[in-house]
Design a protein around this motif. Structure first.
Motif, PDB file in Angstrom:
ATOM      1  N   GLY A   1      -6.616  -8.137  19.528  1.00 23.32           N
ATOM      2  CA  GLY A   1      -7.854  -8.173  18.757  1.00 23.32           C
ATOM      3  C   GLY A   1      -7.737  -9.048  17.532  1.00 23.32           C
ATOM      4  N   PRO A   2      -8.419  -8.659  16.448  1.00 29.22           N
ATOM      5  CA  PRO A   2      -8.436  -9.491  15.234  1.00 29.22           C
ATOM      6  C   PRO A   2      -7.194  -9.345  14.370  1.00 29.22           C
ATOM      7  CG  PRO A   2      -9.750  -7.530  14.897  1.00 29.22           C
ATOM      8  CD  PRO A   2      -9.304  -7.498  16.334  1.00 29.22           C
ATOM      9  N   GLY A   3      -6.215  -8.544  14.807  1.00 29.21           N
ATOM     10  CA  GLY A   3      -5.005  -8.382  14.013  1.00 29.21           C
ATOM     11  C   GLY A   3      -4.392  -7.002  14.102  1.00 29.21           C
ATOM     12  N   PHE A   4      -4.685  -6.269  15.174  1.00 31.16           N
ATOM     13  CA  PHE A   4      -4.072  -4.959  15.374  1.00 31.16           C
ATOM     14  C   PHE A   4      -2.624  -5.132  15.834  1.00 31.16           C
ATOM     15  CE2 PHE A   4      -8.601  -3.997  15.914  1.00 31.16           C
ATOM     16  CZ  PHE A   4      -8.717  -2.941  15.010  1.00 31.16           C
ATOM     17  N   ILE A   5      -1.746  -4.303  15.299  1.00 35.57           N
ATOM     18  CA  ILE A   5      -0.332  -4.333  15.651  1.00 35.57           C
ATOM     19  C   ILE A   5      -0.051  -3.134  16.548  1.00 35.57           C
ATOM     20  CG2 ILE A   5       2.029  -4.278  14.764  1.00 35.57           C
ATOM     21  CD1 ILE A   5       0.959  -5.416  12.132  1.00 35.57           C
ATOM     22  N   ASN A   6       0.325  -3.398  17.799  1.00 40.30           N
ATOM     23  CA  ASN A   6       0.608  -2.351  18.780  1.00 40.30           C
ATOM     24  C   ASN A   6       2.120  -2.227  18.956  1.00 40.30           C
ATOM     25  OD1 ASN A   6      -2.274  -1.854  20.240  1.00 40.30           O
ATOM     26  ND2 ASN A   6      -2.019  -3.992  19.635  1.00 40.30           N
ATOM     27  N   ILE A   7       2.638  -1.015  18.812  1.00 39.84           N
ATOM     28  CA  ILE A   7       4.074  -0.792  18.779  1.00 39.84           C
ATOM     29  C   ILE A   7       4.494   0.103  19.929  1.00 39.84           C
ATOM     30  CG2 ILE A   7       5.986   0.101  17.392  1.00 39.84           C
ATOM     31  CD1 ILE A   7       4.194  -0.421  14.910  1.00 39.84           C
ATOM     32  N   SER A   8       5.469  -0.361  20.702  1.00 42.36           N
ATOM     33  CA  SER A   8       6.078   0.449  21.762  1.00 42.36           C
ATOM     34  C   SER A   8       7.442   0.915  21.287  1.00 42.36           C
ATOM     35  CB  SER A   8       6.228  -0.374  23.053  1.00 42.36           C
ATOM     36  OG  SER A   8       4.966  -0.775  23.545  1.00 42.36           O
TER      37      SER A   8
ATOM     38  N   PRO B   1       0.832  -1.214   0.000  1.00 47.48           N
ATOM     39  CA  PRO B   1       0.000   0.000   0.000  1.00 47.48           C
ATOM     40  C   PRO B   1       0.858   1.253   0.000  1.00 47.48           C
ATOM     41  CG  PRO B   1      -0.003  -1.004   2.175  1.00 47.48           C
ATOM     42  CD  PRO B   1       0.702  -1.966   1.266  1.00 47.48           C
ATOM     43  N   GLU B   2       0.239   2.380  -0.367  1.00 50.26           N
ATOM     44  CA  GLU B   2       0.976   3.637  -0.414  1.00 50.26           C
ATOM     45  C   GLU B   2       1.207   4.204   0.977  1.00 50.26           C
ATOM     46  OE1 GLU B   2      -0.636   6.470  -3.060  1.00 50.26           O
ATOM     47  OE2 GLU B   2      -0.530   5.164  -4.817  1.00 50.26           O
ATOM     48  N   ARG B   3       0.367   3.830   1.941  1.00 48.83           N
ATOM     49  CA  ARG B   3       0.543   4.342   3.295  1.00 48.83           C
ATOM     50  C   ARG B   3       0.043   3.316   4.297  1.00 48.83           C
ATOM     51  NH1 ARG B   3      -2.986   9.380   4.683  1.00 48.83           N
ATOM     52  NH2 ARG B   3      -1.946  10.194   2.861  1.00 48.83           N
ATOM     53  N   ALA B   4       0.566   3.416   5.504  1.00 49.61           N
ATOM     54  CA  ALA B   4       0.085   2.619   6.628  1.00 49.61           C
ATOM     55  C   ALA B   4      -0.251   3.600   7.741  1.00 49.61           C
ATOM     56  CB  ALA B   4       1.150   1.629   7.088  1.00 49.61           C
ATOM     57  N   VAL B   5      -1.492   3.683   8.103  1.00 52.01           N
ATOM     58  CA  VAL B   5      -1.926   4.639   9.111  1.00 52.01           C
ATOM     59  C   VAL B   5      -1.552   4.123  10.496  1.00 52.01           C
ATOM     60  CG1 VAL B   5      -3.914   5.788  10.150  1.00 52.01           C
ATOM     61  CG2 VAL B   5      -3.803   5.460   7.675  1.00 52.01           C
ATOM     62  N   VAL B   6      -0.861   4.962  11.272  1.00 50.99           N
ATOM     63  CA  VAL B   6      -0.547   4.637  12.665  1.00 50.99           C
ATOM     64  C   VAL B   6      -1.223   5.669  13.557  1.00 50.99           C
ATOM     65  CG1 VAL B   6       1.622   3.475  12.142  1.00 50.99           C
ATOM     66  CG2 VAL B   6       1.630   5.914  12.590  1.00 50.99           C
ATOM     67  N   THR B   7      -1.848   5.211  14.620  1.00 49.52           N
ATOM     68  CA  THR B   7      -2.600   6.074  15.527  1.00 49.52           C
ATOM     69  C   THR B   7      -2.328   5.645  16.969  1.00 49.52           C
ATOM     70  OG1 THR B   7      -4.552   4.630  15.554  1.00 49.52           O
ATOM     71  CG2 THR B   7      -4.439   6.297  13.812  1.00 49.52           C
ATOM     72  N   PRO B   8      -2.683   6.482  17.936  1.00 51.85           N
ATOM     73  CA  PRO B   8      -2.632   6.009  19.317  1.00 51.85           C
ATOM     74  C   PRO B   8      -3.514   4.781  19.486  1.00 51.85           C
ATOM     75  CG  PRO B   8      -2.883   8.388  19.252  1.00 51.85           C
ATOM     76  CD  PRO B   8      -3.053   7.901  17.836  1.00 51.85           C
ATOM     77  N   PRO B   9      -3.123   3.822  20.318  1.00 52.94           N
ATOM     78  CA  PRO B   9      -3.904   2.584  20.467  1.00 52.94           C
ATOM     79  C   PRO B   9      -5.322   2.870  20.945  1.00 52.94           C
ATOM     80  CG  PRO B   9      -1.753   2.371  21.492  1.00 52.94           C
ATOM     81  CD  PRO B   9      -1.918   3.813  21.164  1.00 52.94           C
ATOM     82  N   GLY B  10      -6.280   2.097  20.439  1.00 50.14           N
ATOM     83  CA  GLY B  10      -7.658   2.201  20.889  1.00 50.14           C
ATOM     84  C   GLY B  10      -7.900   1.327  22.113  1.00 50.14           C
ATOM     85  N   PRO B  11      -9.169   1.208  22.515  1.00 48.88           N
ATOM     86  CA  PRO B  11      -9.503   0.355  23.661  1.00 48.88           C
ATOM     87  C   PRO B  11      -8.991  -1.076  23.448  1.00 48.88           C
ATOM     88  CG  PRO B  11     -11.391   1.685  23.031  1.00 48.88           C
ATOM     89  CD  PRO B  11     -10.364   1.881  21.952  1.00 48.88           C
ATOM     90  N   GLY B  12      -8.340  -1.614  24.459  1.00 51.68           N
ATOM     91  CA  GLY B  12      -7.780  -2.953  24.357  1.00 51.68           C
ATOM     92  C   GLY B  12      -6.387  -2.994  23.778  1.00 51.68           C
ATOM     93  N   GLY B  13      -5.902  -1.851  23.269  1.00 49.62           N
ATOM     94  CA  GLY B  13      -4.569  -1.798  22.703  1.00 49.62           C
ATOM     95  C   GLY B  13      -3.534  -1.454  23.756  1.00 49.62           C
ATOM     96  N   CYS B  14      -2.289  -1.335  23.325  1.00 45.94           N
ATOM     97  CA  CYS B  14      -1.202  -1.014  24.244  1.00 45.94           C
ATOM     98  C   CYS B  14      -0.076  -0.363  23.457  1.00 45.94           C
ATOM     99  CB  CYS B  14      -0.708  -2.278  24.953  1.00 45.94           C
ATOM    100  SG  CYS B  14      -0.106  -3.566  23.829  1.00 45.94           S
ATOM    101  N   GLY B  15       0.936   0.102  24.178  1.00 44.57           N
ATOM    102  CA  GLY B  15       2.078   0.703  23.514  1.00 44.57           C
ATOM    103  C   GLY B  15       1.844   2.147  23.125  1.00 44.57           C
ATOM    104  N   ASP B  16       2.723   2.654  22.241  1.00 41.32           N
ATOM    105  CA  ASP B  16       2.680   4.054  21.813  1.00 41.32           C
ATOM    106  C   ASP B  16       1.791   4.263  20.594  1.00 41.32           C
ATOM    107  OD1 ASP B  16       4.650   5.169  23.714  1.00 41.32           O
ATOM    108  OD2 ASP B  16       6.041   3.837  22.675  1.00 41.32           O
ATOM    109  N   TYR B  17       1.814   3.320  19.656  1.00 40.42           N
ATOM    110  CA  TYR B  17       1.049   3.450  18.424  1.00 40.42           C
ATOM    111  C   TYR B  17       0.480   2.090  18.020  1.00 40.42           C
ATOM    112  CZ  TYR B  17       3.244   8.033  17.869  1.00 40.42           C
ATOM    113  OH  TYR B  17       3.655   9.319  18.069  1.00 40.42           O
ATOM    114  N   ALA B  18      -0.544   2.151  17.172  1.00 45.80           N
ATOM    115  CA  ALA B  18      -1.141   0.923  16.639  1.00 45.80           C
ATOM    116  C   ALA B  18      -1.453   1.129  15.164  1.00 45.80           C
ATOM    117  CB  ALA B  18      -2.411   0.563  17.409  1.00 45.80           C
ATOM    118  N   THR B  19      -1.482   0.031  14.426  1.00 39.52           N
ATOM    119  CA  THR B  19      -1.849   0.084  13.010  1.00 39.52           C
ATOM    120  C   THR B  19      -2.734  -1.110  12.662  1.00 39.52           C
ATOM    121  OG1 THR B  19      -1.023   0.088  10.726  1.00 39.52           O
ATOM    122  CG2 THR B  19       0.286  -1.122  12.351  1.00 39.52           C
ATOM    123  N   ASN B  20      -3.677  -0.894  11.747  1.00 43.72           N
ATOM    124  CA  ASN B  20      -4.569  -1.970  11.305  1.00 43.72           C
ATOM    125  C   ASN B  20      -4.189  -2.478   9.926  1.00 43.72           C
ATOM    126  OD1 ASN B  20      -5.319   0.168   9.704  1.00 43.72           O
ATOM    127  ND2 ASN B  20      -7.519  -0.032  10.047  1.00 43.72           N
TER     128      ASN B  20
END
Length: 368
Positions: A84-91, A28-47
């Motif tokens: 979750g179903p495949g969220f990647i949480n990055i610290s 893909p041309e981009r991968a969106v990274v955001t602060p983790p949602g409910p149930g997430g952890c770390g500094d950022y997460a991507t779907n």
């Protein structure tokens, strides 16, 4: 590592997995990274794993695991956790996040009002067509700006534009007439019940009143849009921007300029204790809002929803307002590295607010 740098790192992991034959997908041309949602952890997460699963012919969990193994090898990343179903949480491994903030502020200052804009996306031309109605035309024009900021080629047209809409609100589209078969998106938000009352607000307040509500909500006019107090969200956004500009002018008079860095410690020599504490308390929310700006711009463009950007600008201003009194030295205090860092953070806020208001077609004054 800034959000943009982390996004590139995630894409590089995808590309390496494709080259190794572990994934069979178009990168893909981009991968969106955001602060983790409910149930997430770390500094950022991507779907990104959920996006790639179907074209890869694998489960999101399997794709996420492939990417996790590559991401944990990258310098600056402390840990990668799948939820979750495949969220990647990055610290991130950068001194508890302080370096993340420094890098983010530096990135915003480099990009200025274009922070969060994307490279040219290519692909088909998106054609927006608006009904002959003031809100539809203003929303359509701004959606065009948001899409162009994401690198999309856009053509806008309307069934008609009244001269007073252009005279008062500054709205312009590229074509007129009925919708053609080539139209990609018909822009039809809930019409304004009383256009005259909106036009009476003038350009900036009128545009804000039309753009801040979601397209399915009714516009609430009235003179409250002209109130120059904190109860007015547009005033808060423009006030905070003007304050950041004033801080830069005052700092220049004191002989120092912005330089991203550590913001200081409460009670330390870097600044008066109360000021340092105020800044340190407000900085995390401010940095989170700045880091979220590229995602908000992308989502506002994707969903044809300028209201998302308007609400985000209010969130940025509200997060930053408490730290502004602690930016400059007080009394006989000499400017320090902490003051330069605080000024850099304030100027980054100002850049985001100015860029966002510009996309909405609203002025960002240097003085209020």
């Amino acid at each position: 590592m800034t959000p943009v740098e982390l996004s590139r790192t995630v894409l590089h992991a995808v590309r390496r997995a494709v080259d190794a034959g572990e994934l069979s997908v178009a990168v893909p041309e981009r991968a969106v990274v955001t602060p983790p949602g409910p149930g997430g952890c770390g500094d950022y997460a991507t779907n990104v794993a959920l996006q790639l699963a179907r074209p890869a012919g694998q489960t999101p969990e399997r794709v996420a695991e492939v990417l996790r193994r590559r991401l944990v090898e990258v310098g600056g990343i402390a840990d990668v956790v799948l939820t979750g179903p495949g969220f990647i949480n990055i610290s991130l491994d950068e001194g508890g996040g302080g370096a993340v903030g420094v890098g983010l502020v530096a990135e915003v200052l480099r990009a200025g009002g274009r922070y969060g804009h994307a490279e040219r996306a290519g692909g088909a031309v998106v054609r927006l067509h608006c009904a002959r109605e003031v809100r539809a035309v203003v929303v359509g024009e701004v959606v065009g700006r948001l899409l162009r900021a994401q690198g999309v080629t856009v053509r806008t047209s309307a069934e008609g534009v009244e001269p007073r809409w252009t005279d008062v609100l500054g709205v312009r589209v590229e074509g007129g007439g009925s919708a053609s078969a080539e139209v990609s998106v018909n822009v039809r938000p809930v019409p304004v019940a009383d256009p005259d009352s909106l036009l009476a607000l003038g350009r900036d307040a009128g545009r804000w009143a039309l753009l801040r509500p979601a397209g399915h909500d009714r516009v609430r006019g009235g003179e409250e849009g002209l109130v120059q107090r904190e109860v007015n969200p547009l005033f808060r956004v423009r006030y905070v921007h003007a304050r950041t500009r004033a801080l830069a002018r005052n700092a220049a008079d004191l002989g120092f300029a912005a330089e991203p860095g550590a913001l200081g410690e409460a009670g330390a020599d870097a600044g008066a204790g109360a000021d340092a504490e105020r800044v340190l308390l407000a900085a995390p929310a401010t940095l989170a809002a700045l880091g979220d700006h590229p995602r908000v711009l992308a989502a506002a463009a994707e969903h044809r929803a300028p209201d998302r950007l308007a609400r985000h600008l209010v969130a940025v201003a509200d997060a930053a307002l408490p730290l502004l009194p602690g930016v400059l030295p007080r009394g006989g205090e000499k400017p320090s590295a902490a003051h330069r860092a605080r000024l850099a953070l304030a100027e980054a806020v100002g850049a985001v607010l100015a860029g966002g208001l510009s996309l909405l077609g609203i002025d960002a004054p240097d003085h209020i």
